[in-house]
Design a protein around this motif. Structure first.
Motif, short mmCIF file in Angstrom:
data_model
loop_
_atom_site.label_atom_id
_atom_site.label_comp_id
_atom_site.label_asym_id
_atom_site.label_seq_id
_atom_site.Cartn_x
_atom_site.Cartn_y
_atom_site.Cartn_z
N PHE A 1 0.83 -1.20 0.00
CA PHE A 1 0.00 0.00 0.00
C PHE A 1 0.87 1.25 0.00
O PHE A 1 0.61 2.20 -0.73
CB PHE A 1 -0.93 -0.01 1.21
CG PHE A 1 -1.81 1.20 1.31
CD1 PHE A 1 -2.82 1.40 0.38
CD2 PHE A 1 -1.63 2.12 2.31
CE1 PHE A 1 -3.63 2.52 0.46
CE2 PHE A 1 -2.45 3.22 2.41
CZ PHE A 1 -3.44 3.42 1.47
N LEU B 1 2.33 1.81 -3.45
CA LEU B 1 1.34 2.40 -4.36
C LEU B 1 1.27 3.91 -4.17
O LEU B 1 1.21 4.67 -5.12
CB LEU B 1 -0.05 1.80 -4.10
CG LEU B 1 -0.33 0.44 -4.68
CD1 LEU B 1 -1.69 -0.06 -4.22
CD2 LEU B 1 -0.25 0.47 -6.18
N HIS C 1 -10.10 3.96 4.71
CA HIS C 1 -10.10 3.44 3.34
C HIS C 1 -9.30 2.15 3.25
O HIS C 1 -9.72 1.21 2.59
CB HIS C 1 -9.55 4.47 2.36
CG HIS C 1 -10.50 5.57 2.05
ND1 HIS C 1 -11.82 5.38 1.74
CD2 HIS C 1 -10.31 6.92 2.00
CE1 HIS C 1 -12.40 6.53 1.50
NE2 HIS C 1 -11.51 7.48 1.66
N TYR C 2 -8.14 2.12 3.91
CA TYR C 2 -7.34 0.91 3.85
C TYR C 2 -8.07 -0.26 4.52
O TYR C 2 -8.07 -1.37 4.01
CB TYR C 2 -5.96 1.10 4.47
CG TYR C 2 -5.17 -0.17 4.32
CD1 TYR C 2 -4.65 -0.51 3.08
CD2 TYR C 2 -5.06 -1.07 5.36
CE1 TYR C 2 -4.00 -1.72 2.90
CE2 TYR C 2 -4.42 -2.26 5.19
CZ TYR C 2 -3.90 -2.59 3.96
OH TYR C 2 -3.28 -3.78 3.78
N TYR D 1 -10.71 -1.43 1.92
CA TYR D 1 -10.32 -1.94 0.60
C TYR D 1 -9.02 -2.73 0.56
O TYR D 1 -8.74 -3.38 -0.45
CB TYR D 1 -10.20 -0.78 -0.39
CG TYR D 1 -11.47 -0.02 -0.58
CD1 TYR D 1 -12.56 -0.59 -1.23
CD2 TYR D 1 -11.60 1.29 -0.11
CE1 TYR D 1 -13.74 0.11 -1.40
CE2 TYR D 1 -12.78 1.99 -0.29
CZ TYR D 1 -13.83 1.41 -0.94
OH TYR D 1 -15.00 2.11 -1.11
N LYS D 2 -8.19 -2.64 1.58
CA LYS D 2 -6.86 -3.27 1.59
C LYS D 2 -6.08 -2.82 0.34
O LYS D 2 -6.05 -1.65 0.05
CB LYS D 2 -6.95 -4.79 1.67
CG LYS D 2 -7.78 -5.28 2.83
CD LYS D 2 -7.06 -5.11 4.13
CE LYS D 2 -7.87 -5.75 5.25
NZ LYS D 2 -8.07 -4.87 6.34
N GLU D 3 -5.47 -3.73 -0.39
CA GLU D 3 -4.69 -3.36 -1.58
C GLU D 3 -5.54 -3.10 -2.80
O GLU D 3 -5.03 -2.80 -3.87
CB GLU D 3 -3.65 -4.45 -1.91
CG GLU D 3 -2.42 -4.40 -1.03
CD GLU D 3 -2.57 -5.24 0.23
OE1 GLU D 3 -3.52 -6.05 0.30
OE2 GLU D 3 -1.76 -5.07 1.14
N HIS D 4 -6.86 -3.23 -2.70
CA HIS D 4 -7.76 -3.04 -3.85
C HIS D 4 -8.45 -1.69 -3.78
O HIS D 4 -9.66 -1.58 -3.99
CB HIS D 4 -8.78 -4.19 -3.89
CG HIS D 4 -8.13 -5.53 -3.90
ND1 HIS D 4 -7.45 -6.02 -5.00
CD2 HIS D 4 -8.00 -6.47 -2.94
CE1 HIS D 4 -6.95 -7.20 -4.71
NE2 HIS D 4 -7.27 -7.50 -3.46
N MET D 5 -7.69 -0.66 -3.51
CA MET D 5 -8.21 0.69 -3.38
C MET D 5 -8.77 1.15 -4.73
O MET D 5 -8.08 1.05 -5.74
CB MET D 5 -7.08 1.62 -2.94
CG MET D 5 -7.51 2.95 -2.46
SD MET D 5 -8.05 3.00 -0.76
CE MET D 5 -6.59 2.58 0.14
N PRO D 6 -10.00 1.64 -4.75
CA PRO D 6 -10.58 2.14 -6.01
C PRO D 6 -9.74 3.30 -6.58
O PRO D 6 -9.20 4.10 -5.82
CB PRO D 6 -11.97 2.63 -5.59
CG PRO D 6 -12.27 1.89 -4.34
CD PRO D 6 -10.96 1.69 -3.65
#
Length: 102
Positions: A12, A15, A55-56, A59-64
């Motif tokens: 994360f 990213l 947000h984390y 969504y974890k690593e699948h952040m919109p």
């Protein structure tokens, strides 16, 4: 008393660090700034901002992409100084707080 930590996975952070940087920052950590939504904020490390932690957690690593773009626009320090963003005042976690994500 149980101690919980707010560890953010390395992926994360990577990213967030790979995003394009604005041409000027001009904010020192802890200084006042303006969020991408044009509200008053504070330039803090991402781990001190409840918005990022919420947000984390969701969504974890699948952040919109829309949330990632918002976080990119909120950057307030160069990446070589750690990932700092302009966090809305109501979401800033005080440095001396032993808080949990709510």
């Amino acid at each position: 008393m149980r101690c919980t930590s707010r560890l953010i996975p390395f992926g994360f952070v990577i990213l967030l660090l790979l995003v394009p940087m604005p041409s000027t920052f001009g904010h020192t950590p802890g200084s006042s700034c303006q969020t991408p939504e044009r509200t008053e904020g504070r330039c803090v490390h991402f781990s001190s901002c409840r918005l990022v932690l919420r947000h984390y957690a969701m969504y974890k690593e699948h952040m919109p992409p829309v949330i990632m773009r918002f976080l990119q626009r909120a950057r307030c320090r160069p990446k070589n100084e750690g990932y700092h963003l302009c966090c809305e005042l109501k979401d800033v976690i005080p440095a001396n707080a032993n808080s949990k994500l709510k």
